[in-house]
Design a protein around this motif. Structure first.
Motif, PDB file in Angstrom:
ATOM      1  N   ILE A 183      37.548  37.763  37.706  1.00 38.87           N
ATOM      2  CA  ILE A 183      38.331  36.467  36.794  1.00 38.87           C
ATOM      3  C   ILE A 183      38.168  35.316  37.157  1.00 38.87           C
ATOM      4  N   HIS A 184      37.787  34.238  37.255  1.00 37.57           N
ATOM      5  CA  HIS A 184      37.150  32.561  37.738  1.00 37.57           C
ATOM      6  C   HIS A 184      38.359  32.264  38.250  1.00 37.57           C
ATOM      7  N   THR A 185      38.356  31.660  38.870  1.00 34.71           N
ATOM      8  CA  THR A 185      39.795  30.689  38.997  1.00 34.71           C
ATOM      9  C   THR A 185      39.776  29.650  39.847  1.00 34.71           C
ATOM     10  N   GLU A 186      38.591  29.574  39.465  1.00 36.24           N
ATOM     11  CA  GLU A 186      38.443  27.338  41.004  1.00 36.24           C
ATOM     12  C   GLU A 186      36.665  27.305  41.165  1.00 36.24           C
ATOM     13  N   TRP A 187      36.655  26.404  40.589  1.00 37.63           N
ATOM     14  CA  TRP A 187      35.065  25.495  41.386  1.00 37.63           C
ATOM     15  C   TRP A 187      35.698  24.566  41.692  1.00 37.63           C
TER      16      TRP A 187
ATOM     17  N   GLU B 248      32.117  28.407  44.711  1.00 37.50           N
ATOM     18  CA  GLU B 248      32.737  29.207  43.321  1.00 37.50           C
ATOM     19  C   GLU B 248      34.373  30.125  44.302  1.00 37.50           C
TER      20      GLU B 248
ATOM     21  N   CYS C 181      42.723  26.625  36.558  1.00 34.88           N
ATOM     22  CA  CYS C 181      42.996  26.783  38.636  1.00 34.88           C
ATOM     23  C   CYS C 181      44.413  25.523  38.964  1.00 34.88           C
TER      24      CYS C 181
ATOM     25  N   GLY D 299      42.870  32.275  28.635  1.00 31.27           N
ATOM     26  CA  GLY D 299      42.548  32.561  30.007  1.00 31.27           C
ATOM     27  C   GLY D 299      41.444  33.959  29.748  1.00 31.27           C
TER      28      GLY D 299
ATOM     29  N   LYS E 250      36.651  36.125  32.293  1.00 33.09           N
ATOM     30  CA  LYS E 250      38.033  36.133  32.138  1.00 33.09           C
ATOM     31  C   LYS E 250      38.538  35.041  33.592  1.00 33.09           C
ATOM     32  N   CYS E 251      39.185  33.904  33.119  1.00 29.12           N
ATOM     33  CA  CYS E 251      39.350  32.679  33.588  1.00 29.12           C
ATOM     34  C   CYS E 251      41.073  32.026  33.655  1.00 29.12           C
TER      35      CYS E 251
ATOM     36  N   TYR F  36      37.042  33.173  43.253  1.00 30.03           N
ATOM     37  CA  TYR F  36      37.089  35.058  41.808  1.00 30.03           C
ATOM     38  C   TYR F  36      38.305  35.551  42.654  1.00 30.03           C
TER      39      TYR F  36
END
Ligand code: TRP
Length: 322
Positions: A279-283, A253, A39, A29, A35-36, A255
């Motif tokens: 860093i994306h962590t959740e939708w 969203e 979740c 990720g 970057k992610c 982050y």
């Protein structure tokens, strides 16, 4: 008091998710652009407890709204589900929401909570066993976003319970795939699923930005967990929790934003973060009642009843899988 020795059947069943999978997924990720971090890694024991605290904040309305719907309409659910059913709960969490249902059901055969957090699940199962000594409680440690096929040998009516609007944490296409798989798994039964509704963006925004900062701690626990379990050296104070509602995509969203140019070591590998890099962590997708019913129908379910609170904050859907 020492708990009774568990029989093999009572021990949680491990399907996947070990330390190696976790480190690999983390590295994969963080090598992506953007970057992610997936979740599902929110929910180690610490994250699961923080999530319980989110549910108690005044801003996070989904849990209490859904719980009151589940309590108010439990007898109706029990009528639709019928006697002798086997209940599988996806992402069992604290095990709180299943109680009204278990209390209302006629002779439920078994309760199978599925959760990624094994330690957490064990505690929940132990508590429920004390409260429902006559019920077979069979926890399954698994990632329910993966393959869940299991034989349905008997004529038992299998019911899925999927509260918390966790379905909204899938992208719509993934949600459709999950629903398609669960319609097969639950053939002859159905799915009771909680779905957060599209609403005033201010209310949505506040729910993911509580004033006490519990949601921020929950989000940053992803970094603290990497430090604990993947030999990382994140400085959690140099990342900010950032969450907002995107009305075009109808989703929250979430982050973690790097507050400086910095380097972090994870599993012996170096990662560079630019100042302001996210860093994306959740939708967390929100649905209208109509859109969710259409999604469920496209996955092979027959949408049946739906319940909403008077403020139309949250919905609970009963989907049949004929
Ligand atoms: N399923 C929850 C939701 O989408 C999870 C959640 C609540 C969450 N608050 C969060 C996830 C904050 C990440 C960050 O509402």
């Amino acid at each position: 008091m020492t708990p009774p020795a568990q029989s093999a059947a009572a021990r949680p069943r491990e399907i996947s998710s070990d330390a190696e999978d976790y480190s690999d997924a983390l590295l994969t990720g963080l090598r992506k652009q953007p970057k992610c971090i997936p979740c599902k890694y929110f929910y180690d024991a610490e994250g699961s407890h923080l999530f319980e605290r989110i549910c108690e904040t005044p801003e996070y309305y989904p849990t209490r709204t859904e719980l009151s719907l589940l309590r108010r309409h439990a007898a109706e659910f029990a009528d639709l589900i019928g006697p002798d059913a086997e209940i599988m709960e996806f992402g069992a969490g604290a095990g709180e929401k299943i109680r009204p249902l278990l209390d209302a059901l006629e002779r439920p055969r078994a309760y199978r909570p599925i959760d990624i957090s094994g330690a957490y699940l064990k505690g929940v199962a132990a508590r429920l066993r004390r409260e429902y000594p006559a019920l077979a409680i069979e926890p399954i440690v698994a990632d329910f976003s993966g393959d869940l096929s299991m034989p349905n040998p008997s004529s038992v009516r299998r019911i899925g319970f999927f509260p918390g609007s966790t379905i909204g944490n899938f992208e719509p296409e993934e949600a459709r795939q999950f629903l398609t798989r669960s319609a097969k798994l639950l053939k002859g039964g159905g799915l009771l699923v909680g779905v957060d509704l599209v609403k005033d963006p201010g209310v949505l925004h506040a729910a993911y930005n509580d004033r006490a900062g519990v949601t921020a701690s929950f989000n940053k626990n992803l970094l603290a967990r990497a430090n604990r379990e993947a030999g990382a050296d994140f400085d959690c104070d140099r990342f900010a929790h950032y969450a907002f509602y995107n009305p075009m995509q109808r989703r929250i969203e979430v982050y973690l934003v790097s507050m400086a140019a910095q380097r972090v070591t994870i599993c012996g590998r170096q990662f560079a973060f630019a100042d302001g890099e996210a860093i994306h962590t959740e939708w967390s997708y929100k649905y209208t009642v109509e859109d969710f019913r259409a999604l469920a129908a496209s996955a092979g379910f027959v949408p049946h009843a739906v319940w909403c609170d008077p403020g139309r904050l949250f919905s609970v859907h009963w989907l049949e899988s004929p």
